[in-house]
Design an enzyme around this catalytic site. Structure first.
Site, mmCIF file in Angstrom:
data_model
loop_
_atom_site.group_PDB
_atom_site.id
_atom_site.type_symbol
_atom_site.label_atom_id
_atom_site.label_comp_id
_atom_site.label_asym_id
_atom_site.label_seq_id
_atom_site.Cartn_x
_atom_site.Cartn_y
_atom_site.Cartn_z
ATOM 1 N N LYS A 22 0.758 -1.286 -0.129
ATOM 2 C CA LYS A 22 -0.071 0.024 -0.010
ATOM 3 C C LYS A 22 0.881 1.161 0.085
ATOM 4 O O LYS A 22 0.543 2.169 -0.757
ATOM 5 C CB LYS A 22 -0.945 0.013 1.220
ATOM 6 C CG LYS A 22 -1.582 1.379 1.763
ATOM 7 C CD LYS A 22 -2.132 1.491 2.929
ATOM 8 C CE LYS A 22 -2.507 2.541 3.243
ATOM 9 N NZ LYS A 22 -1.676 3.755 3.630
ATOM 10 N N ASN A 23 1.885 1.310 0.875
ATOM 11 C CA ASN A 23 2.669 2.760 1.035
ATOM 12 C C ASN A 23 3.567 2.873 -0.264
ATOM 13 O O ASN A 23 3.695 4.029 -0.374
ATOM 14 C CB ASN A 23 3.569 2.355 2.383
ATOM 15 C CG ASN A 23 2.634 2.663 3.706
ATOM 16 O OD1 ASN A 23 1.650 3.267 3.437
ATOM 17 N ND2 ASN A 23 2.890 2.092 4.621
ATOM 18 N N CYS A 117 -6.369 8.105 8.593
ATOM 19 C CA CYS A 117 -6.452 7.962 9.963
ATOM 20 C C CYS A 117 -6.178 8.912 10.888
ATOM 21 O O CYS A 117 -5.129 9.664 10.663
ATOM 22 C CB CYS A 117 -5.576 6.456 10.392
ATOM 23 S SG CYS A 117 -6.127 5.134 9.453
ATOM 24 N N ASP A 306 3.310 0.772 12.312
ATOM 25 C CA ASP A 306 2.107 -0.099 11.403
ATOM 26 C C ASP A 306 1.796 -1.318 11.821
ATOM 27 O O ASP A 306 0.730 -1.919 11.484
ATOM 28 C CB ASP A 306 2.317 0.201 9.969
ATOM 29 C CG ASP A 306 1.758 1.665 9.579
ATOM 30 O OD1 ASP A 306 1.384 2.431 10.443
ATOM 31 O OD2 ASP A 306 2.157 2.037 8.297
ATOM 32 N N ARG A 398 -8.971 0.557 3.481
ATOM 33 C CA ARG A 398 -8.016 1.531 2.689
ATOM 34 C C ARG A 398 -6.587 0.963 2.664
ATOM 35 O O ARG A 398 -5.824 1.284 1.687
ATOM 36 C CB ARG A 398 -7.778 2.841 3.715
ATOM 37 C CG ARG A 398 -8.769 3.639 4.046
ATOM 38 C CD ARG A 398 -8.432 4.979 4.547
ATOM 39 N NE ARG A 398 -7.076 5.499 4.259
ATOM 40 C CZ ARG A 398 -5.869 5.271 5.143
ATOM 41 N NH1 ARG A 398 -6.145 5.223 6.413
ATOM 42 N NH2 ARG A 398 -4.921 5.849 4.941
#
Length: 422
Positions: A22-23, A117, A306, A398
């Site tokens: 994702k990142n 978030c 995370d 997400r």
């Protein structure tokens, strides 16, 4: 609205395939704006942040063709606008990468203040410092960021604090700048290396990504006309590793880079579980209650923030008292109140939390307070006796692709259902 319903008490066993990071994806997609050409990106996770990123590119004039749900061809030869739609950019944190990309390509960018978030104060002062050092004028007002420049000229930029977002954003802004840019005290995360590798594949000249000094020699243009595969998601891989620990499970986690998870592996071994590395997979198996452990989150290669909520579930079940010190975000412990509803004994104050381990958790209605908290609550629900329902799934969607399907594939009793009462 949807909710996840989990019937717990399950030991996870089997194989799971990790999606693209994702990142990395949410930075690489805006980075395509720097290309005067066409490129194909594969191993993209099918998550909401990626979908919104792609919609923004289309609003800016890019043409996107989805070859598969995880591969897209992007044509950015005819970008028509440098004003990103504010309503879309406000939905996720990584929208700020549009600033560096548009500034580099168009010498102008208007982007809404990023959302995502709620983990406490998340300033972008280091991003702005970098843009201004390159020669841009930056204004923040009325919920948006406006950056303009007659030209961008390379320079030396020292980040006052290690920042993943600022490192990537300055890199994006400087690849087409005149001369050489040097970023000192740069972040080292694997997805920074992946963004640099992507840009280099398109014609950039970036050296040192993955170290604390990155050197970018500006080039005249990025030409594209090639394909690139996004790196596997280390956080998703770590989530499933910790799910194996919490459930006393036995999981083979495939399509990952084990070395990216060395810090997590060290803690899993300390907690008494077993880890075996293969070339592109990790085998994690446990047959007892976790041992206590102390954690401090730090920038890579330290323990990732995370993965803090997910290991928090393991420590909530551990034999003894554990302490987590959060070194990145101010409000990362919101999930502990939800775990306490399930029978955990956690005392959180500020950026520290004490976990008094309990033998069992019990199903309860809980809410995903952020993306990684949502993943932690799924793990807790799988471990817990009885039924757990998790709401506010927008956070989970997400960042995790098909998360309930992946957990069902390794034995979890988890369903997504529509709750008219939510």
């Amino acid at each position: 609205m949807d909710k996840l319903v989990i019937h717990g008490g399950t030991r996870l066993k089997g194989e799971v395939i990790i999606s693209g990071a994702k990142n990395a994806a949410v930075a690489i997609i805006p980075a395509t704006l720097l290309i005067d050409g066409i490129c194909t990106i594969s191993n993209i996770p099918a998550i909401s942040d990626v979908k919104i990123s792609c919609k923004i590119l289309q609003e800016l004039g890019a043409k996107l063709t989805w070859n598969t749900p995880n591969e897209v061809t992007i044509d950015t030869r005819n970008i028509t606008c440098a004003n990103a739609p504010i309503d879309m950019t406000s939905k996720f944190r990584a929208s700020y990468y549009l600033i560096g990309s548009l500034l580099g390509r168009c010498k102008s960018a208007v982007v809404g203040l990023p959302g995502g978030c709620n983990l406490g104060a998340r300033p972008i002062d280091q991003h702005i410092k970098g843009f201004e050092a390159l020669g841009a004028n930056v204004e923040v007002s009325q919920g948006k960021i406006t950056a303009t420049a007659k030209k961008l000229v390379g320079t030396s930029i020292y980040l006052d604090m290690v920042s993943v977002g600022a490192t990537i954003n300055i890199m994006l802004a400087s690849v087409l700048a005149q001369g050489t840019t040097i970023i000192e005290n740069a972040a080292k995360e694997p997805h920074i290396v992946d963004v640099a590798n992507f840009l280099n594949a398109m014609g950039a000249d970036i050296r040192g990504a993955g170290t604390d000094v990155i050197k970018i020699n500006g080039v005249e243009k990025l030409v594209g006309n090639t394909s690139y595969s996004v790196v596997p998601d280390q956080i998703e891989a770590g989530t499933f590793m910790l799910a194996a620990v919490a459930t006393k499970g036995d999981l083979l986690i495939k399509n990952c880079i084990p070395e990216h998870l060395d810090c997590l592996t060290a803690k899993i071994l300390e907690m008494g579980a077993n880890v075996e590395y293969n070339d592109d997979s990790i085998h994690v198996f446990a047959n007892k209650r976790p041992n206590k452990a102390n954690i401090k989150t730090m920038p890579y290669p330290g323990f990732p923030t995370d993965l803090q909520p997910q290991i928090g579930v393991c420590l909530a079940l551990a034999n003894g008292t554990s302490i987590i010190n959060e070194g990145i975000w101010d409000s990362r412990f919101q999930y502990t109140a939800e775990l306490n509803k399930m029978g955990a004994n956690i005392t959180a104050q500020g950026k520290s939390a004490i976990f008094e381990g309990v033998k069992e958790l019990y199903g309860a209605p809980v809410e995903a307070t952020d993306l990684r908290a949502g993943a932690a609550l799924i793990i807790a629900g799988i471990v817990a006796k009885g039924e757990t329902s998790i709401t506010n799934l927008v956070h989970i969607d997400r960042g995790y692709e098909n998360i309930e399907e992946k957990f069902r594939g390794i034995g979890a009793n988890i369903q997504r259902v529509v709750d008219e009462e939510i």
